[in-house]
Scaffold this active site. Structure first.
Site, PDB file in Angstrom:
ATOM      1  N   CYS A 131       0.905  -1.138   0.000  1.00 39.42           N
ATOM      2  CA  CYS A 131       0.000   0.000   0.000  1.00 39.42           C
ATOM      3  C   CYS A 131       0.945   1.188   0.000  1.00 39.42           C
ATOM      4  O   CYS A 131       1.617   1.438   1.000  1.00 39.42           O
ATOM      5  CB  CYS A 131      -0.909   0.044   1.227  1.00 39.42           C
ATOM      6  SG  CYS A 131      -1.798   1.607   1.299  1.00 39.42           S
ATOM      7  N   CYS A 134      -0.329   4.050   2.752  1.00 40.42           N
ATOM      8  CA  CYS A 134      -0.345   3.858   4.206  1.00 40.42           C
ATOM      9  C   CYS A 134      -0.115   2.386   4.514  1.00 40.42           C
ATOM     10  O   CYS A 134       0.988   1.885   4.341  1.00 40.42           O
ATOM     11  CB  CYS A 134      -1.604   4.411   4.840  1.00 40.42           C
ATOM     12  SG  CYS A 134      -3.148   3.823   4.113  1.00 40.42           S
ATOM     13  N   SER A 135      -1.135   1.687   4.949  1.00 37.85           N
ATOM     14  CA  SER A 135      -0.897   0.309   5.357  1.00 37.85           C
ATOM     15  C   SER A 135      -2.110  -0.569   5.085  1.00 37.85           C
ATOM     16  O   SER A 135      -2.383  -1.483   5.842  1.00 37.85           O
ATOM     17  CB  SER A 135      -0.543   0.268   6.840  1.00 37.85           C
ATOM     18  OG  SER A 135      -1.569   0.897   7.571  1.00 37.85           O
ATOM     19  N   CYS A 136      -2.852  -0.280   4.018  1.00 34.95           N
ATOM     20  CA  CYS A 136      -3.983  -1.137   3.660  1.00 34.95           C
ATOM     21  C   CYS A 136      -3.447  -2.552   3.426  1.00 34.95           C
ATOM     22  O   CYS A 136      -2.450  -2.732   2.736  1.00 34.95           O
ATOM     23  CB  CYS A 136      -4.674  -0.616   2.402  1.00 34.95           C
ATOM     24  SG  CYS A 136      -5.386   1.016   2.634  1.00 34.95           S
TER      25      CYS A 136
HETATM   26 FE    FE Z   1      -3.477   2.372   2.540  1.00 35.13          FE
END
Ligand code: FE
Length: 227
Positions: A131, A134-136
């Site tokens: 991602c 961010c951190s999906c």
């Molecule tokens: Fe994300």
């Protein structure tokens, strides 16, 4: 808890801005900066120590990576069971490839995002998930994303130099293999279906699932059978 809260906000933002990636980089920066300052003294020391031990041949990057992954394995990864099923059941694999979210409901897994896209590794194509904003991450399949997945280093570099990043995970791919990097977002998550290793003929799902570690399902490593 802080982590969950952070990510929820990040994902809300992400969902909002989804569809055009330029804008959201700024939106995310404000949220993420406090989490990613300069490395602490301990981080610098531990990195230096790792480099030294690697240089002297005491440990390998692969061993360090494997140990860190083991730390994370306090929860059984549900994704491993789903992909192991795909390995043994061609019909299920087709369902997983056609509609990952729907296929997961067969395991009672309610995916957090609108879509799950399963991408299959072949002798010609290797898939990696990131991602970039961010951190999906497919949490309902793989649990919390590891720190490296959320790091700016991984998010930015894996797009531009995936082979170099994979090498740092101990994964060296032949030159003729195409590397595809998939950028996740709030609406859409990915999971990699690795190639089933030779020598696993006749293995049951449970045993196969043990090969399908988190990192193999993100695509930074490939499953192998110890010889
Ligand atoms: Fe994300």
């Amino acid at each position: 808890m802080t982590d969950t809260k952070f990510d929820y906000y990040a994902q809300k933002k992400h969902a909002h801005d989804h569809g055009d990636h330029d804008h959201a980089a700024d939106a995310h920066a404000a949220i993420e900066e406090p989490r990613e300052g300069p490395p602490s003294e301990f981080e610098i020391m531990s990195r230096a120590m790792q480099e030294l031990l690697e240089a002297k041949g005491v440990i390998t990057a692969e061993q360090v990576r494997a140990r860190m992954e083991q730390f994370e394995e306090d929860l059984p990864y549900r994704g491993s069971r789903v992909v192991a099923r795909a390995w043994v059941d061609p019909d299920f694999k087709q369902r997983l490839l056609a509609d990952g979210k729907a296929a997961c409901t067969e395991f009672g897994i309610d995916l957090e995002a609108d879509r799950l896209i399963a991408v299959e590794n072949t002798p010609e194509v290797h898939n990696v998930i990131v991602c970039t904003l961010c951190s999906c991450y497919p949490r309902s399949l793989l649990g919390m994303p590891p720190t490296w997945y959320k790091s700016r280093n991984y998010r930015s570099r894996v797009v531009f130099e995936p082979r170099a990043v994979l090498r740092e995970f101990g994964t060296v791919l032949p030159d003729n293999v195409t590397v595809r990097v998939h950028d996740s977002n709030a609406d859409m998550r990915y999971v990699v279906i690795p190639m089933r290793p030779a020598g696993t003929e006749g293995w049951d799902e449970e045993k196969l699932a043990e090969l399908l570690t988190r990192d193999t399902l993100v695509g930074v490593t490939t499953p192998g059978v110890a010889r």
